[in-house]
Every structure is written in C-alpha cells, then in structure tokens.
Design a protein around this motif. Structure first.
Motif, PDB file in Angstrom:
ATOM      1  N   MET A 116       1.055  -0.998   0.175  1.00 52.05           N
ATOM      2  CA  MET A 116       0.458   0.176   0.104  1.00 52.05           C
ATOM      3  C   MET A 116       1.125   1.294   0.365  1.00 52.05           C
ATOM      4  SD  MET A 116      -3.272   0.536   2.767  1.00 52.05           S
ATOM      5  CE  MET A 116      -3.845  -0.468   2.278  1.00 52.05           C
ATOM      6  N   LEU A 117       1.751   1.178   0.072  1.00 51.13           N
ATOM      7  CA  LEU A 117       2.986   3.088   0.886  1.00 51.13           C
ATOM      8  C   LEU A 117       3.396   2.813  -0.607  1.00 51.13           C
ATOM      9  CD1 LEU A 117       3.580   4.121   3.150  1.00 51.13           C
ATOM     10  CD2 LEU A 117       5.684   3.079   2.640  1.00 51.13           C
ATOM     11  N   SER A 118       3.889   1.468  -1.081  1.00 53.51           N
ATOM     12  CA  SER A 118       5.117   1.904  -2.358  1.00 53.51           C
ATOM     13  C   SER A 118       3.777   2.289  -3.478  1.00 53.51           C
ATOM     14  CB  SER A 118       5.417   0.650  -2.729  1.00 53.51           C
ATOM     15  OG  SER A 118       5.966  -0.210  -1.357  1.00 53.51           O
ATOM     16  N   GLN A 119       2.785   1.490  -3.530  1.00 51.71           N
ATOM     17  CA  GLN A 119       1.771   1.717  -4.636  1.00 51.71           C
ATOM     18  C   GLN A 119       0.668   2.755  -4.502  1.00 51.71           C
ATOM     19  OE1 GLN A 119       0.166  -1.775  -6.064  1.00 51.71           O
ATOM     20  NE2 GLN A 119       1.838  -3.069  -6.017  1.00 51.71           N
ATOM     21  N   GLN A 120       0.708   2.989  -3.496  1.00 53.82           N
ATOM     22  CA  GLN A 120      -0.129   4.012  -2.886  1.00 53.82           C
ATOM     23  C   GLN A 120      -0.283   5.921  -2.082  1.00 53.82           C
ATOM     24  OE1 GLN A 120      -3.831   3.271  -4.246  1.00 53.82           O
ATOM     25  NE2 GLN A 120      -4.156   1.464  -3.865  1.00 53.82           N
ATOM     26  N   TRP A 121       0.295   5.788  -1.174  1.00 55.78           N
ATOM     27  CA  TRP A 121       1.137   6.502  -0.999  1.00 55.78           C
ATOM     28  C   TRP A 121       2.345   7.505  -1.485  1.00 55.78           C
ATOM     29  CZ3 TRP A 121       4.833   7.719   3.974  1.00 55.78           C
ATOM     30  CH2 TRP A 121       4.241   9.691   4.514  1.00 55.78           C
ATOM     31  N   LEU A 122       3.631   6.337  -1.793  1.00 55.41           N
ATOM     32  CA  LEU A 122       4.747   7.637  -1.888  1.00 55.41           C
ATOM     33  C   LEU A 122       4.555   7.809  -3.171  1.00 55.41           C
ATOM     34  CD1 LEU A 122       7.367   4.479  -1.045  1.00 55.41           C
ATOM     35  CD2 LEU A 122       6.852   7.102   0.043  1.00 55.41           C
ATOM     36  N   PRO A 123       3.282   7.109  -4.497  1.00 52.56           N
ATOM     37  CA  PRO A 123       3.239   8.130  -5.409  1.00 52.56           C
ATOM     38  C   PRO A 123       2.711  10.015  -5.442  1.00 52.56           C
ATOM     39  CG  PRO A 123       2.807   6.148  -5.698  1.00 52.56           C
ATOM     40  CD  PRO A 123       3.030   5.549  -3.875  1.00 52.56           C
ATOM     41  N   ARG A 124       1.488   9.872  -4.224  1.00 50.41           N
ATOM     42  CA  ARG A 124       1.329  10.999  -4.143  1.00 50.41           C
ATOM     43  C   ARG A 124       2.001  12.408  -3.140  1.00 50.41           C
ATOM     44  NH1 ARG A 124      -4.876   9.351  -1.624  1.00 50.41           N
ATOM     45  NH2 ARG A 124      -5.235   7.929  -2.779  1.00 50.41           N
ATOM     46  N   LEU A 125       2.972  11.769  -2.662  1.00 53.46           N
ATOM     47  CA  LEU A 125       3.823  12.405  -1.909  1.00 53.46           C
ATOM     48  C   LEU A 125       4.893  13.852  -3.286  1.00 53.46           C
ATOM     49  CD1 LEU A 125       5.713  10.794   0.885  1.00 53.46           C
ATOM     50  CD2 LEU A 125       3.979  11.642   1.656  1.00 53.46           C
ATOM     51  N   PRO A 126       4.781  14.798  -2.663  1.00 53.71           N
ATOM     52  CA  PRO A 126       5.472  15.697  -3.616  1.00 53.71           C
ATOM     53  C   PRO A 126       6.456  15.173  -3.722  1.00 53.71           C
ATOM     54  CG  PRO A 126       4.586  16.964  -1.823  1.00 53.71           C
ATOM     55  CD  PRO A 126       3.777  15.800  -1.463  1.00 53.71           C
ATOM     56  N   LYS A 127       7.210  15.039  -4.478  1.00 55.94           N
ATOM     57  CA  LYS A 127       8.945  14.964  -4.994  1.00 55.94           C
ATOM     58  C   LYS A 127       9.620  16.005  -4.536  1.00 55.94           C
ATOM     59  CE  LYS A 127       7.937  10.138  -5.073  1.00 55.94           C
ATOM     60  NZ  LYS A 127       6.695  10.469  -4.813  1.00 55.94           N
ATOM     61  N   GLY A 128      11.270  15.463  -3.732  1.00 52.85           N
ATOM     62  CA  GLY A 128      12.115  16.245  -3.714  1.00 52.85           C
ATOM     63  C   GLY A 128      13.076  15.849  -5.225  1.00 52.85           C
ATOM     64  N   ASP A 129      13.864  17.021  -5.210  1.00 53.25           N
ATOM     65  CA  ASP A 129      14.357  17.427  -6.065  1.00 53.25           C
ATOM     66  C   ASP A 129      16.040  16.571  -6.126  1.00 53.25           C
ATOM     67  OD1 ASP A 129      15.830  17.905  -8.484  1.00 53.25           O
ATOM     68  OD2 ASP A 129      16.904  19.652  -8.278  1.00 53.25           O
ATOM     69  N   HIS A 130      15.993  15.714  -6.535  1.00 54.05           N
ATOM     70  CA  HIS A 130      16.507  14.204  -5.768  1.00 54.05           C
ATOM     71  C   HIS A 130      17.563  12.816  -6.391  1.00 54.05           C
ATOM     72  CE1 HIS A 130      15.027  10.515  -4.609  1.00 54.05           C
ATOM     73  NE2 HIS A 130      14.632  11.659  -4.519  1.00 54.05           N
ATOM     74  N   ALA A 131      18.489  13.290  -7.341  1.00 56.82           N
ATOM     75  CA  ALA A 131      18.779  11.816  -8.169  1.00 56.82           C
ATOM     76  C   ALA A 131      18.757  10.369  -7.253  1.00 56.82           C
ATOM     77  CB  ALA A 131      20.547  12.004  -8.163  1.00 56.82           C
ATOM     78  N   PRO A 132      18.731   9.601  -7.649  1.00 56.79           N
ATOM     79  CA  PRO A 132      18.606   8.385  -6.627  1.00 56.79           C
ATOM     80  C   PRO A 132      19.661   7.870  -6.241  1.00 56.79           C
ATOM     81  CG  PRO A 132      17.785   8.083  -9.613  1.00 56.79           C
ATOM     82  CD  PRO A 132      18.544   9.147  -9.043  1.00 56.79           C
ATOM     83  N   ILE A 133      19.074   7.735  -4.905  1.00 55.82           N
ATOM     84  CA  ILE A 133      21.502   7.372  -3.701  1.00 55.82           C
ATOM     85  C   ILE A 133      21.478   6.126  -4.327  1.00 55.82           C
ATOM     86  CG2 ILE A 133      21.437   6.516  -1.878  1.00 55.82           C
ATOM     87  CD1 ILE A 133      18.442   6.906  -0.772  1.00 55.82           C
ATOM     88  N   LYS A 134      22.860   6.264  -4.560  1.00 55.74           N
ATOM     89  CA  LYS A 134      23.779   5.390  -5.191  1.00 55.74           C
ATOM     90  C   LYS A 134      24.319   5.305  -3.560  1.00 55.74           C
ATOM     91  CE  LYS A 134      26.597   3.275  -8.604  1.00 55.74           C
ATOM     92  NZ  LYS A 134      26.423   2.014  -8.370  1.00 55.74           N
ATOM     93  N   ARG A 135      24.890   3.278  -4.031  1.00 57.54           N
ATOM     94  CA  ARG A 135      25.727   2.779  -3.008  1.00 57.54           C
ATOM     95  C   ARG A 135      26.755   2.170  -2.912  1.00 57.54           C
ATOM     96  NH1 ARG A 135      19.949   2.811  -2.088  1.00 57.54           N
ATOM     97  NH2 ARG A 135      19.073   3.254   0.566  1.00 57.54           N
ATOM     98  N   PHE A 136      27.461   2.400  -2.282  1.00 59.88           N
ATOM     99  CA  PHE A 136      28.791   1.422  -2.282  1.00 59.88           C
ATOM    100  C   PHE A 136      29.080   0.266  -0.979  1.00 59.88           C
ATOM    101  CE2 PHE A 136      29.315   4.854  -4.875  1.00 59.88           C
ATOM    102  CZ  PHE A 136      29.696   4.547  -6.181  1.00 59.88           C
ATOM    103  N   PHE A 137      29.215  -1.113  -1.379  1.00 60.01           N
ATOM    104  CA  PHE A 137      30.138  -1.833  -0.043  1.00 60.01           C
ATOM    105  C   PHE A 137      30.810  -2.235   0.308  1.00 60.01           C
ATOM    106  CE2 PHE A 137      25.148  -1.882  -1.137  1.00 60.01           C
ATOM    107  CZ  PHE A 137      24.342  -1.967  -0.296  1.00 60.01           C
ATOM    108  N   THR A 138      31.389  -2.219   1.672  1.00 59.70           N
ATOM    109  CA  THR A 138      32.897  -2.869   1.960  1.00 59.70           C
ATOM    110  C   THR A 138      32.362  -3.563   2.664  1.00 59.70           C
ATOM    111  OG1 THR A 138      33.371  -1.677   3.928  1.00 59.70           O
ATOM    112  CG2 THR A 138      34.031  -0.052   1.626  1.00 59.70           C
TER     113      THR A 138
END
Lengths: 422, 422
Positions: free
Chosen positions: A159-181
């Motif tokens: 429900m969160l992924s499909q119904q709530w997050l799409p309603r929120l005004p998005k911040g102007d941000h690039a996708p988070i990039k992750r590195f694992f050590t």
C-alpha cells in the motif's frame, strides 16, 4: 513539508513486535529524498488515538497511520478517525463485496466480525488492499493528509509503495547510490574517503552493518552527471575493498558470479555449521551452482566425510590453516564441485585458549589447481556475530577469487594471523 | 504512572537502524507489570529535541531517552538537557578519569572529541556505563524523572536493567508465565482456551510468531497460587501441542533433551540447505550432541552422500516421503549418530507443480529400529518462511520422539498429506 508516522497497537508498544514497518517506511522516504520529522507509537485506546491523531494533524502535512484495521475489538483506527472528523462510520458496499469474494475464493464463510473492516468514516477515500482483508483509507484533517494502513508488513509495504509514495510531492533528488565494503572499520572508510571532493549539495551517509559498511551518496538531481565522477573516485579509493554496488546481498552476488562462470560450489563447515550453505540457498535459483555442503562439526565427521587425516587434526588442531586446507580439498574430492570453501574456527563463548582465542577462524578456498587459505582473528561479542562474520569472510574470499582480485583483503576490523597460497 | 520513551537519531528515524532497543525496553517493562504510554522517535536537531523533551516531561512521570550520547557533533542529548534545564554543561571529572582509563587499558590515546562524553548538565546525576564510553545521566524536569541512555544496544540494555528498572515503582504483579505451541493458528489456540476459567484480574496475551504461538498469562501477585491451577489447565488443554514453557528457543530445548538422553544427531537437508544444522549449532555446547550434517541439494549429492538410490529419485521424485526416509536412513548409516532428521521440499518461488505445489515438504526421523516420515503442505508467503517452517517442523518431530509423545501434531495451520511409521 512535515511528514509524520503514527504506529498503533499494544503489541508494538510493548515490544512483542519490533516495528520493522516504521524502519522500512523511513528507508522508502529516504529513497525519495524525504524524511519523517517524527514517529510515534501508542496503544489501542480510543481517546488516546483521537487526541494523538489531532495533535499530529496540527503539526504535519502528511501523516501515515499504521495498524488497527483488523476485525477484532481492539482494532480502533476507523472509529478513531470517525470521532476525529465528527462523522459516523458507514458500510462501504464495494469493500464488503470484495471481502465476500475473498472468502468465497478460499471456500470459506466470511465471519460476521469481518464486516467491521468495511466500515469507514463518512467521506473517507477507500484505499485498495489487493492482498488482504483490511482496506486502507485516507482522510484530511487540519489540512493534513492522513493515510490509514494495515499492520501486516506485506500489505503495508504494498500500500505504501503503490498508494502513498506516489502521492507525496517529490524532493528534487537523484537516486541514492550505494557502495558496500567488507572488513573496514567506519573510521577506516571515513579516513579513506577524506580525499573525496564532493560537489556542493551532495553528501555521504554511512550505515555500519559490521563487518560490512554501506556508503550512500545523496545529491540533488541537477548533480547527476557530476556525480558519475564522484562514484568513479569512490571506486578508485576503495579498490577491491569495495565488494558490491547498489545491493549488499552477498548470496545474490555470489550466485551471479558463479552462474556467469558456470562453476559449481561445495562447502565444508565446522563452526559455521551450515550457515554458509543456508545463506547461499536462501536465494531462489541457487541450485544452479550450489552442489553440496558438509557440516563436519566433529573431528570424526571431518575424517569420514572429507578425508581429513587424523594426524593433521592431532598435530595442528581442528582450527588450523592446515585442516581448513584439507577440508576444502576434501570437499572438492568428495563432490562434483569446481570450487570448495571451508570454515573451521572457535565461535565461543568457550573453547578458546591463549594461543587460539575465541574468534580464531581458518578458511580455505580450493580448486583443482589452487588452494588459498588464511587464519583470521574475528571480532564480535557473540557466538552468532562470530559465525556470521566467518560466513561473510568466506564469501569475500570467493568473490575475490571469481573476480580475479587480490585474495587478501586489507581488513582493518579483522586481524590476519597467517595466509597461504599454493 | 505514565512512562514514555524518546529515541533520538537520524539513523533510527530514517530506518537505517531498526529500533530494537525500544522493543526490548517495552518487553522489560511488561515483565515488571508496567508499560509505555507512548514512544517517539525524532531526529538529531537541538531545538526539536528540547521542545519534545519538554512536551514529554509535561505528560510523563518517567521518561527514557535513548541515543545521542556519542562523541560526534550530531550527538546532542546532553546539550539538549542543559538547554531544557537552563543550566550550563560542566566537565565531570570522575567520568573523564574513567574515559582515560578506558583508553589506557586499550593502549590507545583518548581522542580529544571524547571529552564531550564527560560534559554533563550542572546538577545531573551521572549513571555509570561499565561497558562503554558514553555515561548515562538522570535529570528531573516538570516532576518527570528523565534518564538519558546510550544507543549501543548492549550498553543500553545493561543500563536499563541495572539502573532504570530498579528505580521504577513496581506494579503488584506475578512474573509472566509463557507457553509455546507449534502448528496451531491463533484462532485455533483461542478456541481451545475458551474453556479456561481465569480468576478475576488475570488475563491472557498472545504473540504469533508463525508457526509458533506464545501464550502469556498476566496476573496480580496475589493470584500466584490460584494461577498454578490455571497453568495446569492450559497444559491439559494444549496437550502435546504445547512444545515448551518459559522459553520458545527450539535449539536450546532440543539440546537439553538430546544431552539428557546422551544421543547424537545427524541432519540431511535439501530445501532447508543447512538451516536446520545452523540453527542447532547456534547454541553453545551443541557439539555435545550434534554429530554432522549433509546438505544434499542436488540429486547426485543425495545419492553419493546418503546412498539414496537413483530409482527412488526417479520413481517418487526428490520431494517424496520415500526419499525423505532414504535420506534419514542414509544419514544414520553414514554417520556416528543415533537419530537422523531429513528435510526435502519445494521452497519456491519456482519448482512447484499441481501435484506438488510450492510448500510441499517431506520429513523423516530415523533411528536404528524406527522410521517416522510425513509429507506436509506448509503455508508461508516466501521461500525463507517455508524454509524456516520446515526446520521448526523437523524439530517438532524430534522433540515428540524424544519425549515419547504422539509423533503427528494436530496442526491446523499446516496440512498433513501423508504419514508413515515403520
């Protein structure tokens, strides 16, 4: 924009349930460049629910409410919303039909008590739940957009992924990039990355899940192209201490590398006792490369299943580079695999000595022509922590071998006592 | 008496850390017959911290604050407490000496930044932390007793147990009594316990950790003797569906039963892939009875390691009661064990068929003279859930065998397709 979350339920408040929904929701917001200002947990009590809902709505623009949508008498969220809005509950005919279909499909009679799940405050917007009996609903109070969601994690997440997050005004941000050590301390990672030049507006985040550290790069979307250079710098700085990007899932990484090379793996485990095999087999499709595992917890099992000689065990002890080598070579000889990994160590809390304290673990990786082995002093307060670190260390050897990288990681969290290559 | 908890920190709020401290604290309170009225999580921001602290203190009699006592600039709890009380921070000489000793013992120089951890609000009571560098402290504000505690779980737990819980006025309650069932649904347990007559003031609580359900009996201490009768009624009602009292730790239970009978165990695992062995070996001292494990993920491994015949595999399929029997008997023959357990099944998400859908799992328990085997249809949405339920089911067979109880549990959560005994 102020976003808050309210978790309800005695089981959560009293700690019978660890609130993983709240943590997951926080992570999802971070992916969107957003964050909670506050999270709260309260009990199933109508007057408290109403007053805390009102309090949150006065502060927040968006409020996520979780739990209290079930059919039992202590599920009070819809009733609380109705009191808050000063409206009655009404039967939602659409959801009632849905519930009846749900039970009909399972060839069961719908219990009377479930009708409650179709009772919504007048004026509320129904939010579909395609995988459960508790529908969500949305209301507005004090200009705050409130979404009520079910407590069952799979239903909540969908429900969160499909119904709530799409309603929120998005911040102007690039996708988070992750590195694992792997094997580096937080201060070790921090020190290495000091030399990194970040464009203004970008920042790093760290998450320590010892013995792994995740490095996250946050940035506005305008910086996206400049960030490519930053990502490359991070790769250069971390070198082969970087084991993965985007996902830190060891088993998925190993599976991908093994399948690409069409190699088969066997494991011989003593102190880890099946944990290595079990973690690899967690991923669907592992049958494509995982051939077999030997859980040789006793010396007799090491001799009989892997052909480790009694004299090696007597002379060097079960926790030794020599026995680790013999275990890996034995696993190779007694299987159809191309590569064998072995782990033998002292997971504690007892069994340590001055010479071989708790946390002493030996590893080997054997192929038909080569054998790499090492003895490490693992840190970790508990038996479980030592076993988990041992498994990750064995997998770090394997990914280094498969990628033809230097076999001996520059671990600063873990002390290497000895290494061998033949 | 109103007790609240305030967790601080961006990592917790953003879900990078799941707040297990809060859940643990809730459980500890429940053990004392107490509970939180509210829990909150907020970010590392000084003005928010001060205003939320003030808000909590106006409502609560006791407030537990967790996190923000580290040496870095985003650790703001002491500063927030000082602003709240309108007093300066002062160096606590006792704790500074303690810190210096701590570093001296580790043969390291104390970094300048750690001095911050000895700076407490004037008038605060220092609370000892014998296992870390962050001391706790206590203040009073608006008649609310506030305790500040470190975020590191081991340090938090020790401080809570030793310094906070003893200060709280205790409720007049008997220790919580726990019963653990396996394979029953919540409604199944509920229905069975309908006939239970509880003395006034006592109540039941349930915690579902499928496929186990924990039943808790809460009561005032005056009822202690009357409760003995209730406990006995619960034992009678649940019969052999009750697998354990007081603790639901399968591995510890099995270890105790196996050691008492001086028996040795071998495991042969296909879909569970080492998870059974790994869960047993998690407990220190498991070497006293765990002899060896065979992770026979491929048909070839089943043949070579356990002597399962190719014709059985071809005729009945790898997931069959016949192969489960052959695996357990093979494990017995190829080990030094007295009892062997086997698991072979379809953990999914792929590999199911109409005849053998995902979740079909076969089990066998073999001894020198007997063999018990069954085929079950396990429920569970994920590969991991199916594998975990399979392991618990195998252990349920073993505890029934060791206690000489009926081998076939009256599971209502799990459908039994076939059972055999020879």
């Amino acid at each position: 924009m102020v976003i808050e979350m309210l978790s309800t339920g005695d089981e959560v408040l009293q700690g019978d349930i660890v609130d993983t929904n709240a943590a997951w929701a926080g992570q999802q917001l971070a992916e969107c460049g957003l964050k909670f200002a506050r999270r709260q947990t309260i009990a199933d009590d109508l007057s408290t629910l109403v007053s805390v809902l009102d309090e949150c709505c006065r502060r927040a623009d968006w409020l996520l409410v979780n739990g209290g949508l079930g059919p039992t008498s202590d599920d009070l969220s819809a009733q609380a919303a109705a009191v808050l809005l000063d409206v009655p509950l009404e039967l939602n005919q659409f959801w009632l039909e849905n519930l009846k279909r749900w039970y009909a499909n399972k060839q069961r009679e719908m219990p009377e008590s479930n009708i409650k799940q179709a009772m919504l405050p007048v004026g509320a917007e129904l939010i579909d739940n395609p995988i459960g009996t508790a529908c969500g609903f949305a209301i507005v109070h004090h200009d705050c957009q409130v979404l009520f969601t079910p407590g069952v994690p799979s239903e909540f997440k969908q429900m969160l992924s499909q119904q709530w997050l799409p309603r929120l005004p998005k911040g102007d941000h690039a996708p988070i990039k992750r590195f694992f050590t792997f094997g580096l301390s937080e201060s070790g990672v921090d020190q290495r990355l000091q030399q990194l030049v970040l464009p203004a507006g970008a920042r790093l985040g760290f998450r320590a899940a010892r013995p792994s550290i995740e490095i996250k790069v946050f940035a506005p979307s305008a910086l996206q192209s400049a960030l490519r250079e930053v990502h490359q710098q991070i790769r250069n700085i971390l070198g082969t201490e970087l084991f993965s990007e985007d996902s830190g899932d060891w088993a998925a990484l190993i599976q991908q590398l093994m399948l690409a090379k069409e190699l088969k793996l066997a494991c011989a485990e003593s102190c880890s006792g099946g944990l290595l095999a079990s973690q690899l087999i967690k991923v669907a499709g592992s049958s494509g490369y995982f051939e077999r595992g030997f859980v040789t917890y006793t010396n007799l099992a090491k001799q009989q299943m892997l052909g480790v000689s009694e004299s090696l065990l007597t002379h060097f002890g079960a926790v030794s580079v020599e026995v680790a080598q013999a275990m890996a070579q034995g696993a190779l000889a007694h299987s159809d695999a191309d590569i064998a990994l072995s782990i033998t160590g002292i997971a504690g809390p007892d069994g340590g000595s001055d010479e071989k304290p708790v946390g002493t673990v030996c590893f080997a990786l054997a192929t038909e022509t080569q054998c790499f082995s090492q003895c490490l002093q693992l840190t970790g307060r508990t038996r479980t922590a030592i076993r988990e670190t041992a498994v990750a260390t064995a997998l770090d050897m394997l990914r280094r071998y498969l990628r033809q990288q230097p076999m001996w990681g520059e671990y600063d969290l873990i002390k290497r006592i000895r290494e061998e290559q033949s």
